[in-house]
Design an enzyme around this catalytic site. Sequence first.
Site: not given
Ligand code: C5P
Length: 232
Positions: A32, A59, A61, A64, A119, A211
């Site tokens: 992603k 990603d 999003k 418009d 979220t 992460r």
């Molecule tokens: O590091 P981690 O596993 O928390 O990363 C989750 C990824 O998913 C990040 O790129 C974050 O911006 C994205 N994301 C999220 N929650 C959402 C939408 C996207 O954690 N509701």
Amino acid sequence: MNRDVIIACDFPSREETMAFLDLFKEEKPFVKIGMELFYAEGPEIVREIKRRGHKIFLDLKLHDIPNTVKRAMAVLSSLDVDMCNLHAAGTAEMMRAALEGLTRPDGTRPLLIAVTQLTSTDEKSMREELWIDHPMDETVMHYAKNAAGAGLDGVVCSPLEARKVKDACGDSFLTVTPGIRFADSAGDDQKRIMTPEKAKDGGSDFIVVGRPITRAEDPVAAYRRCVAEFLG
Ligand code: C5P
């Protein structure tokens, strides 16, 4: 295959992204690419990662007017990404225009996934600022149904909501779920989390993992563990 582990490459630069991808000698993970990297490096970063053989979820999003989104989606589609997204709040007309823009002359197109409510938005700010008076879970399901009705392929949602989305929109409507953590790893800033194994049983089609893989001591081993738990 419409089920996979997607690594969130939340790196600020091309150098760090490529150093991370260089760790993978045997597999070519689905990745992603978010706004930070795309805006820093431009479309060439997408072309370069595609040339390396990875599938890409871009990603960005989009949100418009329909014509602008349609034309922007045509550009993203020509980059040969595999999945992209938009805000369902842009209305069904915007979502249908996006699908038109994405569809290539040969009829193929990337998967198109909707964001329902971010979220980071809670029910209070939804009510007081956005003037949406319905409860959060009803609003999310309503937006998901709008996306399904417009012909989109799925939504981004919590792994805890995936089963409910499928019940509302049909089993083939895809759920792309971040908020994944191993049973023995830190939650970081994620609050509503699930393990890859539970996400599989809970109806997630794609899990987005950042992460727990990118900051692992051995990212390749962490990725393999994720794949084994989710797809195994
Ligand atoms: O590091 P981690 O596993 O928390 O990363 C989750 C990824 O998913 C990040 O790129 C974050 O911006 C994205 N994301 C999220 N929650 C959402 C939408 C996207 O954690 N509701």
